[in-house]
Write a protein that holds these residues in place. Structure first.
Motif, PDB file in Angstrom:
ATOM      1  N   MET A   1       0.523  -0.671   0.203  1.00 32.83           N
ATOM      2  CA  MET A   1       0.450  -0.418   0.029  1.00 32.83           C
ATOM      3  C   MET A   1       1.221   0.646  -0.214  1.00 32.83           C
ATOM      4  N   ARG A   5      -2.411   5.855  -1.778  1.00 29.29           N
ATOM      5  CA  ARG A   5      -3.500   5.072  -1.319  1.00 29.29           C
ATOM      6  C   ARG A   5      -3.099   4.860   0.499  1.00 29.29           C
ATOM      7  N   LEU A   8      -5.536   8.312   0.889  1.00 30.38           N
ATOM      8  CA  LEU A   8      -7.204   8.445   0.523  1.00 30.38           C
ATOM      9  C   LEU A   8      -7.582   7.459   1.570  1.00 30.38           C
ATOM     10  N   ARG A   9      -7.381   6.313   2.018  1.00 29.12           N
ATOM     11  CA  ARG A   9      -8.159   5.264   2.473  1.00 29.12           C
ATOM     12  C   ARG A   9      -8.022   5.766   4.212  1.00 29.12           C
ATOM     13  N   GLU A  20     -16.599   4.909  -1.400  1.00 25.81           N
ATOM     14  CA  GLU A  20     -16.117   3.751  -1.355  1.00 25.81           C
ATOM     15  C   GLU A  20     -15.606   3.217  -2.014  1.00 25.81           C
ATOM     16  N   GLN A  24     -13.493   3.054  -5.127  1.00 25.58           N
ATOM     17  CA  GLN A  24     -12.367   1.952  -5.494  1.00 25.58           C
ATOM     18  C   GLN A  24     -13.147   1.007  -7.035  1.00 25.58           C
ATOM     19  N   SER A  30      -8.039   6.445  -9.788  1.00 28.85           N
ATOM     20  CA  SER A  30      -6.774   8.056  -9.239  1.00 28.85           C
ATOM     21  C   SER A  30      -7.751   8.927  -9.478  1.00 28.85           C
ATOM     22  N   ALA A  33     -10.288   9.682  -6.727  1.00 26.82           N
ATOM     23  CA  ALA A  33      -9.963   9.856  -5.498  1.00 26.82           C
ATOM     24  C   ALA A  33      -9.611  11.472  -5.723  1.00 26.82           C
TER      25      ALA A  33
END
Length: 66
Positions: A1, A5, A8-9, A20, A24, A30, A33
């Motif tokens: 990861m 990322r 973003l999470r 979410e 995804q 990308s 996000a």
């Protein structure tokens, strides 16, 4: 990861998991996000500006009545 990322999470978790699955599952996660982050920041700036305007108007009305 990677770090992007992970950022973003954590950002999505901060929004209580909102969007979410959409991020995804999109064709280009990308870009999705980046647009999600830009939209939420832009919306927060607009709302803060609106709050400042309302508070300024209330302050002016109070000053007139004083």
């Amino acid at each position: 990861m990677g770090p992007l990322r992970a950022f973003l999470r954590s950002y999505i978790v901060m929004l209580d998991g909102f969007a979410e699955d959409e991020v995804q599952g999109s064709a280009n996660p990308s870009i999705t996000a980046i647009l999600l982050i830009a939209f939420t920041i832009f919306t927060n700036i607009i709302m803060l500006n609106l709050l400042i305007a309302v508070m300024g108007d209330i302050f002016d009305k109070i000053q007139e009545n004083a």
